[in-house]
Design a protein around this motif. Structure first.
Motif, short mmCIF file in Angstrom:
data_model
loop_
_atom_site.label_atom_id
_atom_site.label_comp_id
_atom_site.label_asym_id
_atom_site.label_seq_id
_atom_site.Cartn_x
_atom_site.Cartn_y
_atom_site.Cartn_z
N LYS A 1 -14.95 -5.18 -3.18
CA LYS A 1 -14.32 -6.55 -2.72
C LYS A 1 -12.99 -6.52 -2.04
CE LYS A 1 -17.77 -9.16 -4.58
NZ LYS A 1 -18.78 -9.51 -3.59
N LEU A 2 -12.63 -5.06 -2.06
CA LEU A 2 -11.19 -4.72 -1.46
C LEU A 2 -10.91 -5.75 -0.07
CD1 LEU A 2 -9.04 -3.22 -2.50
CD2 LEU A 2 -9.72 -1.32 -0.98
N GLY A 3 -10.15 -6.45 0.31
CA GLY A 3 -9.85 -6.97 1.36
C GLY A 3 -10.45 -8.55 1.40
N LEU B 1 -3.42 -17.82 -5.28
CA LEU B 1 -3.28 -17.04 -6.54
C LEU B 1 -2.80 -15.76 -5.79
CD1 LEU B 1 -3.58 -16.27 -9.53
CD2 LEU B 1 -5.55 -14.99 -8.82
N ASN B 2 -1.39 -15.09 -6.40
CA ASN B 2 -0.88 -14.09 -5.99
C ASN B 2 -0.37 -13.27 -7.04
OD1 ASN B 2 -0.39 -14.22 -2.76
ND2 ASN B 2 -0.09 -16.32 -3.63
N VAL B 3 -1.03 -12.09 -7.15
CA VAL B 3 -0.58 -11.43 -8.50
C VAL B 3 -0.01 -9.88 -8.02
CG1 VAL B 3 -1.58 -10.19 -10.56
CG2 VAL B 3 -2.22 -12.36 -9.82
N TYR B 4 0.87 -9.27 -8.58
CA TYR B 4 1.43 -7.84 -8.17
C TYR B 4 1.68 -7.34 -9.48
CZ TYR B 4 5.79 -10.09 -7.69
OH TYR B 4 6.89 -10.90 -8.04
N LEU C 1 8.22 4.38 -8.50
CA LEU C 1 7.54 2.90 -8.76
C LEU C 1 7.93 2.10 -7.66
CD1 LEU C 1 7.90 2.17 -12.67
CD2 LEU C 1 6.29 3.61 -11.29
N GLN C 2 6.91 0.87 -7.59
CA GLN C 2 7.14 0.02 -6.34
C GLN C 2 6.61 -1.17 -6.71
OE1 GLN C 2 4.42 2.09 -3.56
NE2 GLN C 2 2.70 1.79 -4.92
N ARG C 3 6.51 -1.98 -5.94
CA ARG C 3 5.80 -3.44 -6.14
C ARG C 3 4.66 -3.31 -5.32
NH1 ARG C 3 5.10 -8.22 -3.37
NH2 ARG C 3 5.64 -10.22 -4.46
N THR C 4 3.57 -3.46 -6.28
CA THR C 4 2.19 -3.20 -5.59
C THR C 4 1.40 -4.63 -5.52
OG1 THR C 4 2.10 -0.91 -6.56
CG2 THR C 4 -0.06 -2.02 -5.94
N PRO C 5 0.94 -5.17 -4.51
CA PRO C 5 0.26 -6.51 -4.31
C PRO C 5 -1.15 -6.16 -4.95
CG PRO C 5 1.30 -5.66 -2.06
CD PRO C 5 1.40 -4.63 -3.09
N LEU C 6 -1.61 -7.00 -5.89
CA LEU C 6 -2.86 -6.65 -6.67
C LEU C 6 -3.93 -7.85 -5.74
CD1 LEU C 6 -2.06 -6.05 -10.11
CD2 LEU C 6 -2.50 -4.45 -8.51
N ILE C 7 -3.29 -9.01 -5.66
CA ILE C 7 -4.15 -10.22 -5.34
C ILE C 7 -3.13 -10.98 -4.26
CG2 ILE C 7 -5.29 -12.17 -5.72
CD1 ILE C 7 -6.61 -9.99 -6.97
N GLU C 8 -3.36 -11.18 -3.19
CA GLU C 8 -2.48 -11.98 -2.23
C GLU C 8 -3.43 -12.92 -1.42
OE1 GLU C 8 -0.78 -9.25 0.78
OE2 GLU C 8 1.21 -9.46 -0.44
N ASN C 9 -3.09 -14.17 -1.91
CA ASN C 9 -3.57 -15.44 -1.20
C ASN C 9 -5.10 -15.44 -1.51
OD1 ASN C 9 -1.15 -16.21 0.01
ND2 ASN C 9 -1.79 -15.00 1.73
N GLY C 10 -5.42 -14.82 -2.82
CA GLY C 10 -6.88 -14.81 -3.25
C GLY C 10 -7.74 -13.60 -3.01
N HIS C 11 -6.96 -12.79 -2.22
CA HIS C 11 -7.65 -11.48 -1.54
C HIS C 11 -7.21 -10.29 -2.41
CE1 HIS C 11 -7.85 -14.15 1.95
NE2 HIS C 11 -8.60 -13.41 2.45
N VAL C 12 -8.50 -9.53 -2.91
CA VAL C 12 -8.18 -8.23 -3.33
C VAL C 12 -7.44 -7.48 -2.45
CG1 VAL C 12 -9.39 -6.38 -4.80
CG2 VAL C 12 -10.18 -8.90 -4.86
N CYS C 13 -6.42 -6.89 -2.84
CA CYS C 13 -5.35 -5.98 -2.10
C CYS C 13 -5.38 -4.26 -2.45
CB CYS C 13 -4.06 -6.56 -2.13
SG CYS C 13 -3.69 -8.07 -1.29
N THR C 14 -5.38 -4.16 -3.58
CA THR C 14 -5.14 -2.79 -4.25
C THR C 14 -5.63 -2.70 -5.63
OG1 THR C 14 -3.14 -2.81 -3.25
CG2 THR C 14 -3.42 -1.10 -4.37
#
Length: 440
Positions: free
Chosen positions: A254-256, A264-267, A288-301
């Motif tokens: 489901k990536l992307g 929903l936004n999760v990082y 370390l970094q800020r890694t987006p996991l969910i952006e606007n409901g989309h699976v990012c990383t």
């Protein structure tokens, strides 16, 4: 000593990495309103990870000063490499030591008397509010020193301080048993007994009356703690690169894609000052970094350590975590859910005609984490009626599927708070979930 071990390892291995840790901890505890224990602890150890003949080996020891100890550690790592997995990574060549504030001399300076005073103040506040409270209180400070060196020049060197204060009360009346707790952790010496006690008292006062609910579907409002103990568990599992590699994640293809509500936004962010999960690098030396996991409901990383990233053909995300005696695997630092525009918790409650507020569930993790299905007993929750809390619900379960629930978000609050020092989230209102009660 680290350099000496690294030099010895380089003579027999293609690549070598040394991890040294040293920790001092001073915890105190009160149990059933009385002082129970003071137990100072110190620990240290050294781990050697090597790549020899293309395979990964690991040695670990807490014996650091004797003659032959370093040679024995190298021999242990070489021996384990014979049976180790084929290495799919290269160690970093950058040495990173700063970028985030995680050490407060004020924590290191906390004396035993200071910790006892923190615990005593929280205990007195709770007991003064209701002398029927049976209280457990714990406070601690921990100072950790981590050094990481590898044969390519990469690594880190940092100290971290963590102070914690937690309390719980038990109030038993006949067959009615109420347990309420709250705790606070920080890298700064800023834990507040008043805040910990007041949060518990607020929850208890809202639970004095019982609120009867019927078995049916209804809106469910999760506090940050309720969110963390219920809906986030499957999501964290599914976004791990290790789960993806095992073919067990329902998000693996489901990536992307948009899988969740667009609100929903999760990082994951290991760079937040004074957050317990922060540090300059992960346990493999990746900054370390800020890694987006969910952006606007989309699976990012998906999150990866070096080995799983290599196996997946992905870039490492700085999420290699390990205990000294184990190889790294993907782990989170500070998981953050971005606030929405739903207002305060009271604002969200005010907009619900009939529903429940969930503070904490028990057993939700016993469901099928991989599928996202959960069924948890509402250990602490309240009926919401006509925009107000209407008593504690008992013998009540909330069930559903985490992915469907996070696709069906009615509102996200605008006032996040920390849970456990490494999860930062606002309340989330799920429009419709199954609620069942034994009263029906």
């Amino acid at each position: 000593m680290l350099d000496a071990l690294l030099d010895k390892a380089k003579k027999t291995a293609e690549v070598a990495e040394v991890l040294f840790y040293e920790s001092t901890e001073l915890p105190i505890s009160f149990e059933a309103n009385r002082m129970k224990s003071i137990n100072a602890r110190e620990s240290s150890g050294m781990a050697l990870r090597i790549i020899k003949d293309g395979r990964i080996g690991l040695g670990y020891s807490t014996k650091l000063g004797g003659p032959g100890d370093l040679d024995a550690l190298v021999a242990s790592a070489v021996e384990s490499a014979q049976f180790g997995a084929e290495a799919q990574f290269t160690l970093p060549s950058t040495h990173t030591t700063n970028g985030v504030t995680i050490f407060d001399p004020g924590v290191e300076a906390l004396s035993l008397d200071s910790l006892v005073s923190l615990g005593s103040e929280a205990l007195d506040l709770l007991r003064n509010h209701d002398d029927e409270f049976l209280c457990d209180v714990g406070a601690s400070k921990r100072i950790t020193h981590v050094r990481l060196l590898n044969s390519l020049g990469g690594g880190t060197d940092y100290r971290k301080s963590v102070v914690s204060l937690g309390a719980s009360i038990n109030l038993t009346r006949g067959e009615d048993i109420l347990d309420v707790w709250h705790y606070s952790l920080s890298c700064q010496a800023d834990v507040d007994p008043q805040a910990v006690a007041q949060r518990i008292i607020q929850r208890v006062e809202a639970a004095r009356e019982h609120g009867a609910v019927s078995t049916k579907h209804m809106p469910v409002l999760f506090t940050p703690q309720g969110l963390g103990s219920t809906l986030m568990l499957p999501l964290r599992q599914a976004l791990s690169g290790k789960t993806v590699l095992q073919g067990a994640s329902p998000l693996s293809d489901k990536l992307g894609e948009q899988v969740f509500d667009e609100k929903l936004n999760v990082y994951d962010d290991g760079t937040i000052d004074n957050a317990v999960g922060s540090s300059p690098t992960d346990d493999e030396g990746i900054a370390l970094q800020r890694t987006p996991l969910i952006e606007n409901g989309h699976v990012c990383t998906f999150i990866y350590d070096l080995q799983t990233a290599g196996l997946a053909g992905a870039e490492p995300t700085g999420n290699g975590e390990r205990s000294p005696d184990s190889l790294p695997s993907p782990g989170y630092h500070n998981v953050v859910v971005t606030p929405g525009d739903g207002g305060s918790l009271q604002d969200l409650i005010g907009g619900i005609d009939e529903g429940i507020l969930v503070e904490f569930t028990m057993g939700a993790s016993m469901g099928n984490l991989f599928s996202g299905d959960f069924s948890g007993n509402v250990h602490l929750g309240y009926k919401i009626e006509n925009g107000k809390l209407a008593g504690r619900v008992k013998d009540t379960m909330v069930a559903g599927n985490s992915y469907e629930a996070l696709k069906n978000i009615a509102a996200i609050g605008s006032e996040p708070e920390w849970v456990g020092g490494s999860f930062y989230a606002p309340p989330i209102l799920v429009a419709d979930l199954s609620v069942s009660t034994r009263a029906d």
